[in-house]
Design an enzyme around this catalytic site. Sequence first.
Site: not given
Length: 176
Positions: A101, A129, A142, A146
């Site tokens: 990512n 996101s 996560y 993002k």
Amino acid sequence: PWLPRNGQRCVEVTTHALSGQTVCARLRADSATPPAGLALSSGLDAPGLELYAANDFDSLAAAVAALGLDVDVLVNNAGIGQSGPMAQADPARLLGMIQINVTALTALTRAFTPGMIARGRGGVLNVGSTAGFQPGPNMAVYYATKAYVYSLTEALVAELRPHGVTVTNLSPGATS
């Protein structure tokens, strides 16, 4: 999947972050035959594949350039997530998530934007996101990755605009 049109060709890069072993580049063309220069290796059965060591994105960019290809648009679409409390997560999975990512996105952008700058045109689409706009308990890493995608994209908009290169952050909501 994105399909090339009007004679355009697509270089597809996939990463296997959880193993941390390889980055795979596949050149797809409108014809069934890949152009010469990308060789089958490491026992993979898909035509036109060449493996690169993890984090060797400059070699990938050099291989694409050696084929006489210009990357006009880079789409950074890879992303993985994991839910659950961070303190209970597998450290290797967390680092793999950061590798995909954050690290891969950054390295690919760095590898391909100099050519865009030199040509005075190009584009980068970073798929982030809506998670990047807020903290996310039980998906902390996560959400943080993002947020990085969003922040980097916004900074690169200012850096690359004077050179004719657009940078866009696409932030979809939850997907299945």
